[in-house]
Design a protein around this motif. Structure first.
Motif, PDB file in Angstrom:
ATOM      1  N   LEU A  35       0.833  -1.207   0.000  1.00 30.87           N
ATOM      2  CA  LEU A  35       0.000   0.000   0.000  1.00 30.87           C
ATOM      3  C   LEU A  35       0.866   1.255   0.000  1.00 30.87           C
ATOM      4  CD1 LEU A  35      -2.642  -1.083   2.649  1.00 30.87           C
ATOM      5  CD2 LEU A  35      -2.847  -1.159   0.164  1.00 30.87           C
ATOM      6  N   PRO A  36       0.344   2.356  -0.534  1.00 33.65           N
ATOM      7  CA  PRO A  36       1.103   3.609  -0.470  1.00 33.65           C
ATOM      8  C   PRO A  36       1.208   4.115   0.966  1.00 33.65           C
ATOM      9  CG  PRO A  36      -0.930   3.879  -1.745  1.00 33.65           C
ATOM     10  CD  PRO A  36      -0.883   2.480  -1.268  1.00 33.65           C
ATOM     11  N   SER A  37       2.248   4.886   1.212  1.00 37.89           N
ATOM     12  CA  SER A  37       2.426   5.461   2.547  1.00 37.89           C
ATOM     13  C   SER A  37       2.801   6.931   2.411  1.00 37.89           C
ATOM     14  CB  SER A  37       3.500   4.710   3.329  1.00 37.89           C
ATOM     15  OG  SER A  37       4.747   4.822   2.678  1.00 37.89           O
ATOM     16  N   ALA A  38       2.419   7.710   3.396  1.00 37.76           N
ATOM     17  CA  ALA A  38       2.707   9.146   3.408  1.00 37.76           C
ATOM     18  C   ALA A  38       3.433   9.490   4.699  1.00 37.76           C
ATOM     19  CB  ALA A  38       1.419   9.949   3.307  1.00 37.76           C
ATOM     20  N   ASN A  39       4.329  10.459   4.597  1.00 41.59           N
ATOM     21  CA  ASN A  39       5.099  10.889   5.751  1.00 41.59           C
ATOM     22  C   ASN A  39       5.259  12.406   5.679  1.00 41.59           C
ATOM     23  OD1 ASN A  39       6.720  10.931   7.986  1.00 41.59           O
ATOM     24  ND2 ASN A  39       8.561  10.257   6.915  1.00 41.59           N
ATOM     25  N   VAL A  40       4.944  13.085   6.757  1.00 43.73           N
ATOM     26  CA  VAL A  40       5.084  14.540   6.823  1.00 43.73           C
ATOM     27  C   VAL A  40       5.871  14.873   8.081  1.00 43.73           C
ATOM     28  CG1 VAL A  40       3.872  16.746   6.998  1.00 43.73           C
ATOM     29  CG2 VAL A  40       2.906  14.911   5.622  1.00 43.73           C
ATOM     30  N   THR A  41       6.913  15.678   7.922  1.00 43.68           N
ATOM     31  CA  THR A  41       7.694  16.139   9.070  1.00 43.68           C
ATOM     32  C   THR A  41       7.791  17.656   9.021  1.00 43.68           C
ATOM     33  OG1 THR A  41       9.768  15.884   7.854  1.00 43.68           O
ATOM     34  CG2 THR A  41       9.073  14.030   9.218  1.00 43.68           C
ATOM     35  N   ALA A  42       7.852  18.254  10.179  1.00 43.42           N
ATOM     36  CA  ALA A  42       7.994  19.711  10.276  1.00 43.42           C
ATOM     37  C   ALA A  42       8.959  20.027  11.405  1.00 43.42           C
ATOM     38  CB  ALA A  42       6.637  20.360  10.543  1.00 43.42           C
ATOM     39  N   ASN A  43       9.721  21.098  11.229  1.00 44.84           N
ATOM     40  CA  ASN A  43      10.594  21.551  12.309  1.00 44.84           C
ATOM     41  C   ASN A  43      10.546  23.073  12.393  1.00 44.84           C
ATOM     42  OD1 ASN A  43      12.065  22.221  10.083  1.00 44.84           O
ATOM     43  ND2 ASN A  43      13.893  21.086  10.630  1.00 44.84           N
ATOM     44  N   HIS A  44      10.730  23.545  13.589  1.00 44.22           N
ATOM     45  CA  HIS A  44      10.672  24.978  13.865  1.00 44.22           C
ATOM     46  C   HIS A  44      11.906  25.334  14.678  1.00 44.22           C
ATOM     47  CE1 HIS A  44       9.506  28.488  16.321  1.00 44.22           C
ATOM     48  NE2 HIS A  44       9.013  28.892  15.166  1.00 44.22           N
ATOM     49  N   ILE A  45      12.634  26.336  14.222  1.00 46.10           N
ATOM     50  CA  ILE A  45      13.840  26.787  14.920  1.00 46.10           C
ATOM     51  C   ILE A  45      13.657  28.261  15.268  1.00 46.10           C
ATOM     52  CG2 ILE A  45      16.331  27.128  14.774  1.00 46.10           C
ATOM     53  CD1 ILE A  45      16.363  24.894  12.664  1.00 46.10           C
ATOM     54  N   GLU A  46      13.870  28.579  16.521  1.00 49.42           N
ATOM     55  CA  GLU A  46      13.771  29.958  17.001  1.00 49.42           C
ATOM     56  C   GLU A  46      15.185  30.421  17.358  1.00 49.42           C
ATOM     57  OE1 GLU A  46      11.475  33.285  17.858  1.00 49.42           O
ATOM     58  OE2 GLU A  46      10.624  31.360  17.315  1.00 49.42           O
ATOM     59  N   PHE A  47      15.654  31.481  16.702  1.00 51.59           N
ATOM     60  CA  PHE A  47      16.985  32.027  16.977  1.00 51.59           C
ATOM     61  C   PHE A  47      16.845  33.078  18.071  1.00 51.59           C
ATOM     62  CE2 PHE A  47      17.131  30.680  12.512  1.00 51.59           C
ATOM     63  CZ  PHE A  47      18.160  29.757  12.596  1.00 51.59           C
ATOM     64  N   ILE A  48      17.411  32.800  19.221  1.00 52.85           N
ATOM     65  CA  ILE A  48      17.257  33.695  20.364  1.00 52.85           C
ATOM     66  C   ILE A  48      18.241  34.857  20.283  1.00 52.85           C
ATOM     67  CG2 ILE A  48      17.413  33.843  22.873  1.00 52.85           C
ATOM     68  CD1 ILE A  48      16.436  30.961  22.930  1.00 52.85           C
ATOM     69  N   ARG A  49      19.475  34.568  19.940  1.00 52.66           N
ATOM     70  CA  ARG A  49      20.481  35.627  19.850  1.00 52.66           C
ATOM     71  C   ARG A  49      20.792  35.920  18.393  1.00 52.66           C
ATOM     72  NH1 ARG A  49      25.272  35.282  24.130  1.00 52.66           N
ATOM     73  NH2 ARG A  49      24.056  36.127  25.825  1.00 52.66           N
ATOM     74  N   GLN A  50      20.790  37.157  18.075  1.00 52.13           N
ATOM     75  CA  GLN A  50      21.163  37.605  16.735  1.00 52.13           C
ATOM     76  C   GLN A  50      22.485  38.367  16.845  1.00 52.13           C
ATOM     77  OE1 GLN A  50      19.544  37.131  13.857  1.00 52.13           O
ATOM     78  NE2 GLN A  50      17.804  36.059  14.742  1.00 52.13           N
ATOM     79  N   SER A  51      23.360  38.108  15.904  1.00 49.95           N
ATOM     80  CA  SER A  51      24.608  38.873  15.917  1.00 49.95           C
ATOM     81  C   SER A  51      24.325  40.296  15.416  1.00 49.95           C
ATOM     82  CB  SER A  51      25.669  38.188  15.057  1.00 49.95           C
ATOM     83  OG  SER A  51      25.245  38.146  13.722  1.00 49.95           O
ATOM     84  N   ALA A  52      25.168  41.195  15.787  1.00 48.50           N
ATOM     85  CA  ALA A  52      24.937  42.609  15.471  1.00 48.50           C
ATOM     86  C   ALA A  52      25.032  42.885  13.975  1.00 48.50           C
ATOM     87  CB  ALA A  52      25.940  43.476  16.223  1.00 48.50           C
ATOM     88  N   ASN A  53      25.827  42.132  13.254  1.00 44.96           N
ATOM     89  CA  ASN A  53      26.000  42.408  11.824  1.00 44.96           C
ATOM     90  C   ASN A  53      25.164  41.469  10.941  1.00 44.96           C
ATOM     91  OD1 ASN A  53      27.365  40.088  12.277  1.00 44.96           O
ATOM     92  ND2 ASN A  53      29.322  40.779  11.428  1.00 44.96           N
ATOM     93  N   ALA A  54      24.230  40.699  11.494  1.00 47.40           N
ATOM     94  CA  ALA A  54      23.389  39.790  10.712  1.00 47.40           C
ATOM     95  C   ALA A  54      22.060  40.469  10.421  1.00 47.40           C
ATOM     96  CB  ALA A  54      23.179  38.492  11.476  1.00 47.40           C
ATOM     97  N   PHE A  55      22.047  41.284   9.364  1.00 48.41           N
ATOM     98  CA  PHE A  55      20.834  42.028   9.032  1.00 48.41           C
ATOM     99  C   PHE A  55      19.808  41.164   8.294  1.00 48.41           C
ATOM    100  CE2 PHE A  55      24.213  45.281   9.163  1.00 48.41           C
ATOM    101  CZ  PHE A  55      23.742  45.980  10.249  1.00 48.41           C
ATOM    102  N   THR A  56      20.279  40.157   7.585  1.00 52.65           N
ATOM    103  CA  THR A  56      19.354  39.336   6.800  1.00 52.65           C
ATOM    104  C   THR A  56      19.030  38.003   7.466  1.00 52.65           C
ATOM    105  OG1 THR A  56      21.187  38.354   5.579  1.00 52.65           O
ATOM    106  CG2 THR A  56      20.169  40.342   4.641  1.00 52.65           C
ATOM    107  N   ALA A  57      19.563  37.735   8.635  1.00 51.67           N
ATOM    108  CA  ALA A  57      19.299  36.462   9.319  1.00 51.67           C
ATOM    109  C   ALA A  57      17.879  36.474   9.891  1.00 51.67           C
ATOM    110  CB  ALA A  57      20.308  36.241  10.435  1.00 51.67           C
ATOM    111  N   PRO A  58      17.136  35.421   9.694  1.00 53.52           N
ATOM    112  CA  PRO A  58      15.757  35.400  10.201  1.00 53.52           C
ATOM    113  C   PRO A  58      15.723  35.160  11.718  1.00 53.52           C
ATOM    114  CG  PRO A  58      16.278  33.306   9.199  1.00 53.52           C
ATOM    115  CD  PRO A  58      17.465  34.199   8.972  1.00 53.52           C
ATOM    116  N   GLU A  59      14.626  35.564  12.332  1.00 55.60           N
ATOM    117  CA  GLU A  59      14.454  35.319  13.761  1.00 55.60           C
ATOM    118  C   GLU A  59      13.973  33.896  14.021  1.00 55.60           C
ATOM    119  OE1 GLU A  59      11.957  38.205  15.556  1.00 55.60           O
ATOM    120  OE2 GLU A  59      13.163  39.886  14.880  1.00 55.60           O
TER     121      GLU A  59
END
Length: 123
Positions: A67-91
């Motif tokens: 039989l066919p099978s389906a698999n779905v995975t999701a991940n979420h990453i929260e960046f707590i510290r941002q460097s001062a020169n990372a203007f394009t880095a996502p939160e």
């Protein structure tokens, strides 16, 4: 030879008498009822029935491989510290992956597995 005190002999006799008085006779009226009772409460037969049910389930397990099978995975990453020169880095970063597997050709392995499982049930 050691002698058992009379108090212990009396206590032992009383406990045997109480045990004999509370023992109930078998509740079977005839041979058929006795056999039915033994058949329904025998642990060896119950274990054999459980093994047979497990063997029956192997047919379904073998069939499921085709039989066919389906698999779905999701991940979420929260960046707590941002460097001062990372203007394009996502939160935060969210990633989702979906996968659908459909067996196309197995060389007869699934059909033979189902057939073998059915043969084990009938054996």
């Amino acid at each position: 030879m050691t002698r058992i005190p009379a108090m212990f002999r009396l206590a032992g006799s009383a406990s045997l008498l109480a045990l004999a008085a509370t023992a109930a006779p078998a509740g079977a009226d005839n041979l058929r009822a006795a056999l039915v009772g033994a058949y329904n409460s025998n642990p060896t037969l119950e274990a054999a029935r459980a093994n047979q049910r497990a063997t029956d389930e192997n047919v379904t397990i073998q069939r499921a491989q085709g039989l066919p099978s389906a698999n779905v995975t999701a991940n979420h990453i929260e960046f707590i510290r941002q460097s001062a020169n990372a203007f394009t880095a996502p939160e935060r970063n969210l990633g989702v992956n979906a996968q659908l597997l459909v067996p196309v050709y197995s060389g007869g392995a699934i059909r033979n597995g189902v057939r073998a499982a059915k043969d084990r049930v009938e054996a």
